[in-house]
Enzyme design. Structure first.
Site, PDB file in Angstrom:
ATOM      1  N   ASP A 187      68.361 117.632  89.833  1.00 47.37           N
ATOM      2  CA  ASP A 187      68.476 117.342  91.273  1.00 47.37           C
ATOM      3  C   ASP A 187      67.238 117.830  92.031  1.00 47.37           C
ATOM      4  O   ASP A 187      67.126 117.636  93.241  1.00 47.37           O
ATOM      5  CB  ASP A 187      69.782 117.892  91.873  1.00 47.37           C
ATOM      6  CG  ASP A 187      69.914 119.396  91.748  1.00 47.37           C
ATOM      7  OD1 ASP A 187      69.030 120.036  91.138  1.00 47.37           O
ATOM      8  OD2 ASP A 187      70.922 119.949  92.261  1.00 47.37           O
ATOM      9  N   SER A 188      66.269 118.416  91.289  1.00 43.68           N
ATOM     10  CA  SER A 188      64.958 118.705  91.889  1.00 43.68           C
ATOM     11  C   SER A 188      64.325 117.410  92.388  1.00 43.68           C
ATOM     12  O   SER A 188      63.400 117.452  93.198  1.00 43.68           O
ATOM     13  CB  SER A 188      64.029 119.383  90.878  1.00 43.68           C
ATOM     14  OG  SER A 188      63.850 118.558  89.745  1.00 43.68           O
ATOM     15  N   ASP A 222      71.942 116.342  86.297  1.00 41.20           N
ATOM     16  CA  ASP A 222      72.474 117.403  87.167  1.00 41.20           C
ATOM     17  C   ASP A 222      73.652 116.899  87.988  1.00 41.20           C
ATOM     18  O   ASP A 222      73.601 115.791  88.541  1.00 41.20           O
ATOM     19  CB  ASP A 222      71.383 117.865  88.149  1.00 41.20           C
ATOM     20  CG  ASP A 222      70.655 119.103  87.668  1.00 41.20           C
ATOM     21  OD1 ASP A 222      71.120 119.747  86.697  1.00 41.20           O
ATOM     22  OD2 ASP A 222      69.620 119.445  88.256  1.00 41.20           O
ATOM     23  N   LYS A 259      74.607 119.031  83.876  1.00 41.74           N
ATOM     24  CA  LYS A 259      74.236 120.434  84.099  1.00 41.74           C
ATOM     25  C   LYS A 259      74.794 120.856  85.453  1.00 41.74           C
ATOM     26  O   LYS A 259      74.774 120.078  86.394  1.00 41.74           O
ATOM     27  CB  LYS A 259      72.713 120.599  84.076  1.00 41.74           C
ATOM     28  CG  LYS A 259      72.254 122.032  84.383  1.00 41.74           C
ATOM     29  CD  LYS A 259      70.801 122.269  84.027  1.00 41.74           C
ATOM     30  CE  LYS A 259      69.809 121.764  85.024  1.00 41.74           C
ATOM     31  NZ  LYS A 259      69.930 122.320  86.393  1.00 41.74           N
ATOM     32  N   GLU A 262      75.371 124.607  88.114  1.00 39.23           N
ATOM     33  CA  GLU A 262      74.806 125.936  88.371  1.00 39.23           C
ATOM     34  C   GLU A 262      75.892 126.995  88.563  1.00 39.23           C
ATOM     35  O   GLU A 262      76.929 126.731  89.155  1.00 39.23           O
ATOM     36  CB  GLU A 262      73.926 125.878  89.640  1.00 39.23           C
ATOM     37  CG  GLU A 262      72.755 124.922  89.513  1.00 39.23           C
ATOM     38  CD  GLU A 262      71.892 124.860  90.773  1.00 39.23           C
ATOM     39  OE1 GLU A 262      72.116 125.632  91.731  1.00 39.23           O
ATOM     40  OE2 GLU A 262      70.967 124.024  90.785  1.00 39.23           O
ATOM     41  N   GLU A 308      66.456 130.326  85.004  1.00 40.82           N
ATOM     42  CA  GLU A 308      65.307 130.047  85.882  1.00 40.82           C
ATOM     43  C   GLU A 308      64.843 131.301  86.613  1.00 40.82           C
ATOM     44  O   GLU A 308      65.636 132.010  87.241  1.00 40.82           O
ATOM     45  CB  GLU A 308      65.703 128.948  86.892  1.00 40.82           C
ATOM     46  CG  GLU A 308      64.556 128.568  87.822  1.00 40.82           C
ATOM     47  CD  GLU A 308      64.781 127.277  88.596  1.00 40.82           C
ATOM     48  OE1 GLU A 308      65.776 126.567  88.336  1.00 40.82           O
ATOM     49  OE2 GLU A 308      63.941 126.970  89.467  1.00 40.82           O
TER      50      GLU A 308
HETATM   51  O1  KIV Z   1      66.669 120.158  88.923  1.00 40.86           O
HETATM   52  C1  KIV Z   1      65.875 120.524  88.036  1.00 40.86           C
HETATM   53  O2  KIV Z   1      64.828 119.903  87.791  1.00 40.86           O
HETATM   54  C2  KIV Z   1      66.224 121.731  87.281  1.00 40.86           C
HETATM   55  C3  KIV Z   1      65.156 122.353  86.434  1.00 40.86           C
HETATM   56  C4  KIV Z   1      64.190 123.086  87.291  1.00 40.86           C
HETATM   57  C5  KIV Z   1      65.745 123.239  85.407  1.00 40.86           C
HETATM   58  O3  KIV Z   1      67.314 122.184  87.372  1.00 40.86           O
END
Ligand code: KIV
Length: 272
Positions: A42-43, A86, A116, A118, A185
């Site tokens: 989600d970056s 994510d 993924k 958090e 992270e």
């Molecule tokens: O969203 C993302 O790209 C991430 C990575 C920085 C691990 O969670």
């Protein structure tokens, strides 16, 4: 590539490489690089969509980008990297039912094989257990968790004994809840190293030292394309400068051809 392969890699001592992708161009490049895992992180909310945080990213946007990532692959399915997507903010914090629906939607409508999420709060652990029971593999994420930016900021985590003990405890809970791997992270390398030894599942670091079972990076950071580069991801290419130079060259050529239509350039010759 399947999630179980990653645990095998850990046993063999083979480093796991994870790179982010957000569209078909980036995923075709990442696939060709030979990375084991593609993370549709989600970056993308910050890197691609220009938001200040990851919080505004929606499930629809994650699905839209994950579908594009999947369309970028050209290798046969068995040779493609594992795709992890994510779960965006508020898609798994509002109860197990909503989380199963969100994760299921991503897996049902794209080539993603895992999600993924958090943190390791009690509610999150229940969500992980439920997803895993439903056949949806889950990757955990501890340390700097960008969806908690308003509580933690973007700074290094697990600096004091209390938070180091907590991250050790949290990682064990994630493993016990069924996660197949954990991203760590921006935490001290010694803590990541201890976690790596404590857990049977792989720990994948970003800004967490080199003694991890694998590393993950935001592809735009490695290529030097990000406008704000994190301190722990050094670019291996001056991507922005190279792109700007190439585009400036094209603009100069275009202007030159317009001013003097008889000018022969390598570009104009091949133009039809
Ligand atoms: O969203 C993302 O790209 C991430 C990575 C920085 C691990 O969670």
């Amino acid at each position: 590539m399947q999630t179980t392969e990653l645990v095998r890699f850990k046993k063999l001592g083979k480093q796991i490489t994870v790179l982010t992708a957000w569209d078909a161009i980036s995923s075709s490049i990442v696939e060709a690089s030979g990375a084991d895992v593609v993370l549709v992180g989600d970056s993308l909310g910050m890197v691609v969509l220009g938001h200040a945080t990851t919080l505004p990213v929606t499930l629809d946007q994650m699905l839209h980008h994950t579908k594009a990532v999947c369309r970028g692959f050209s290798k046969p399915l068995s040779k493609q990297p594992l795709v992890v997507c994510d779960l965006p903010f508020l898609s798994y914090q509002c109860g197990e039912e909503k989380a199963v629906e969100a994760a299921g939607t991503l897996l049902k409508n794209s080539c993603a094989s895992a999600v993924k999420l958090e943190g390791a709060e009690p509610e999150t652990l229940l969500v992980i257990k439920r997803l895993v029971r439903m056949g949806i593999p889950v990757m955990g994420h501890l340390g700097l968790t960008p969806q908690s930016v308003h509580q933690l900021g973007y700074k290094s985590q697990a600096r004091d004994k209390e938070s180091q003990d907590k991250i050790l405890e949290d990682s064990k809970m994630l493993e016990a809840s069924g996660c197949f791997a954990i991203v760590l992270e921006h935490i001290p390398g010694e803590i990541a190293s201890r976690l790596r030894k404590h857990l049977t599942i792989p720990v994948i670091g970003i800004g967490a030292g080199t003694d991890c079972d694998g590393q993950v990076r935001v592809t735009a950071d490695i290529l030097g394309l990000s406008i704000e580069q994190p301190p722990f991801a050094k670019p291996l290419l001056a991507g922005r400068e190279l792109c700007i130079d190439a585009l400036k060259k094209w603009i100069q050529l275009t202007n030159l051809i317009q001013e003097n239509p008889t000018t022969k350039t390598s570009e104009s010759k091949s133009d039809c």
